[in-house]
Enzyme design. Sequence first.
Site: not given
Ligand SMILES: *Cc1c(COP(=O)(O)O)cnc(C)c1O
Length: 412
Positions: A51, A53, A197, A223, A226, A232
């Site tokens: 942990y 935090e 984002d 993220t 990707k 993840r």
């Molecule tokens: C994949 C994605 C997310 C969220 O990702 P998670 O890890 O699945 O919550 C947020 N914004 C965009 C534009 C995405 O393509």
Amino acid sequence: MSYLATTDRDVADVIDMERMRQTYGLELIASENLVSRAVLEAMGSIMTNKYAEGYPGKRYYGGCEFHDVVENLARDRLKQLFGAEHANVQPHSGTQANMAIYFATMECGDPLMSMSLSQGGHLSHGSPVSFSGKLYKVTQYGVDLETETIDYGAVAEIAKKVRPKVIVCGASAYPRTIDFKAFQEIADSVDARCMADIAHIAGLCATGIHENPVGIVDYTTTTTHKTLRGPRGGAIMCSSENAQMVDKAVFPGMQGGPLMHIIAAKAVCFKEALRPSFTDYNRQIVKNARAMAEVLDNHGLRLVSGGTDNHLILLDLTAQGITGLEAEVALGKAGITVNKNTIPNENRSPFVTSGLRIGTPAVTTRGMKEQEMRQIGEWIATILKDIRNETAISKIGGQVKELAGKYPLYPE
Ligand SMILES: *Cc1c(COP(=O)(O)O)cnc(C)c1O
């Protein structure tokens, strides 16, 4: 035999079957990738036992000295990768990163502006079925239905009318570049904050293949799994001035203990991404998407917006008289994994759709180049143009297996 197989045959068998699926199939889901063995090792490490935090130097638990080191490594490497003043590597996912920025900048009921899900946006950008659509008053922009690209003039008009607190840019199914400066200027003109984002295109932004929003927009969320090719998870970057409010919004505002094994794996991923070979990799992702797009286009399939600038292709299957769902199922039978996707001006439900999203990050990680992309593009076009031909699908399935088998997931 793995140790797990001796203690839990059921789960070990499932993992083995999934390994076979990944090895002998072609993963063309635009949001997926294959992590390195080093990332896997960090994720599966004893760093999960703790942990921690709080933040480095300010924890609520004893024994965090090594976790401080690894979280600082992750933060410093991420800052270096994007040229950011501040980084928070604790968000459990991309959605959590976005939630933290909303919590840091808005009260419940405040106006939020973002791209509509059906035209390329993301659930966490204010969809009515997401917390983001329930907590905020959402107005959405889309693409120009003629060019199928973002019309910045139209975005500015909506912003003037709505006076949002936050404008979100960034998408999950948008094949073109995004003008982050234009979005920040629109936000400034209505006294809003701008959040980019870059979940999908983070690898392209880190390597300068797509414009990097860090230093341009107020907040950048991403993220790490990707195009960045890490574990993840999520991350946030912002100026030093906004650091404290962002950190507070993540913890204690929105999450409990950080996933320290994942943060260790993020550190490993960011180091990998700082290498010159990661730039080559991202360049190849884009080249591969273009090569496949050209083949699909030559076959008379309609590409939304007419092409691609990034790692993904969006097909409109209306002229073929098939749905995205039918296409996903047929390609799946041949070992080609893709996802059905809504297209601009969609008239079908998100469970059926008229479109298909195809991405090249994972197959590029396996080492495939333009030649393989052209071959895969031929197979996709052949199946989509004669979707009920089970003989052809099964023949292509055999060829897919053979090609994939030549590119092992972990050759070392
Ligand atoms: C994949 C994605 C997310 C969220 O990702 P998670 O890890 O699945 O919550 C947020 N914004 C965009 C534009 C995405 O393509």
